[in-house]
Scaffold this motif. Structure first.
Motif, PDB file in Angstrom:
ATOM      1  N   PRO A 182       0.173   3.650 -10.156  1.00 24.82           N
ATOM      2  CA  PRO A 182      -0.649   4.377  -9.176  1.00 24.82           C
ATOM      3  C   PRO A 182      -0.912   5.806  -9.660  1.00 24.82           C
ATOM      4  O   PRO A 182       0.020   6.575  -9.897  1.00 24.82           O
ATOM      5  N   ILE A 202      -3.853   7.906   3.131  1.00 29.25           N
ATOM      6  CA  ILE A 202      -4.287   6.774   2.321  1.00 29.25           C
ATOM      7  C   ILE A 202      -4.695   5.637   3.244  1.00 29.25           C
ATOM      8  O   ILE A 202      -3.925   5.232   4.114  1.00 29.25           O
ATOM      9  N   ALA A 213      -9.416   5.578  -1.629  1.00 26.28           N
ATOM     10  CA  ALA A 213      -8.561   5.300  -0.474  1.00 26.28           C
ATOM     11  C   ALA A 213      -7.939   6.561   0.108  1.00 26.28           C
ATOM     12  O   ALA A 213      -7.409   6.533   1.207  1.00 26.28           O
ATOM     13  N   SER A 225      -4.859   2.072   3.888  1.00 25.22           N
ATOM     14  CA  SER A 225      -4.142   0.929   3.322  1.00 25.22           C
ATOM     15  C   SER A 225      -5.061  -0.261   3.037  1.00 25.22           C
ATOM     16  O   SER A 225      -4.737  -1.100   2.199  1.00 25.22           O
ATOM     17  N   CYS A 231      -6.194   0.729  -0.548  1.00 28.68           N
ATOM     18  CA  CYS A 231      -5.183   1.013  -1.566  1.00 28.68           C
ATOM     19  C   CYS A 231      -4.718  -0.264  -2.253  1.00 28.68           C
ATOM     20  O   CYS A 231      -4.242  -1.192  -1.599  1.00 28.68           O
ATOM     21  N   CYS A 238      -7.930   8.650  -7.198  1.00 27.08           N
ATOM     22  CA  CYS A 238      -7.935   7.307  -6.619  1.00 27.08           C
ATOM     23  C   CYS A 238      -9.225   6.557  -6.972  1.00 27.08           C
ATOM     24  O   CYS A 238     -10.308   6.933  -6.524  1.00 27.08           O
ATOM     25  N   ALA A 244       0.857  -1.179   0.000  1.00 29.18           N
ATOM     26  CA  ALA A 244       0.000   0.000   0.000  1.00 29.18           C
ATOM     27  C   ALA A 244       0.895   1.232   0.000  1.00 29.18           C
ATOM     28  O   ALA A 244       2.078   1.166   0.302  1.00 29.18           O
ATOM     29  N   GLU A 281      -2.705   0.281  -5.083  1.00 27.49           N
ATOM     30  CA  GLU A 281      -1.729   0.894  -5.976  1.00 27.49           C
ATOM     31  C   GLU A 281      -2.279   0.943  -7.401  1.00 27.49           C
ATOM     32  O   GLU A 281      -1.546   0.848  -8.365  1.00 27.49           O
TER      33      GLU A 281
END
Length: 89
Positions: free
Chosen positions: A48, A33, A23, A35, A38, A19, A2, A40
């Motif tokens: 990302p 963020i 996130a 995790s 996330c 995003c 993450a 990526e």
């Protein structure tokens, strides 16, 4: 893994709307963020998107949340299928 936003964040507001997993949110002082959300951008994009748009390069890998591409894809699949929990692992 993450991603995290470091304290070099200038609160420019460009990362949050990029995003696809929602996130990123405004924290007390800088953007943060989640995790658990996330991936990526695995499953959505090749890179990302928050990292791509950040003008100060303050978004880096979280050393406390190391995940490989397969784990990120698994998380993406859970998030996009509406599962109530993120896989542990």
């Amino acid at each position: 893994m993450a991603l995290i936003i470091t304290d070099e964040c200038i609160n420019c507001d460009v990362c949050e709307p990029e995003c696809p997993n929602r996130a990123i949110s405004q924290g007390e002082e800088i953007y943060e963020i989640d995790s658990d959300l996330c991936t990526e951008c695995v499953g959505h994009y090749n890179t990302p998107q928050c990292v791509e748009v950040c003008p100060v390069s303050c978004i880096v890998g979280d050393p406390d949340r190391v995940e490989n591409r397969e784990q990120l894809m698994e998380k993406y699949q859970f998030l996009t299928t509406g599962a109530n929990r993120v896989p542990q692992g």
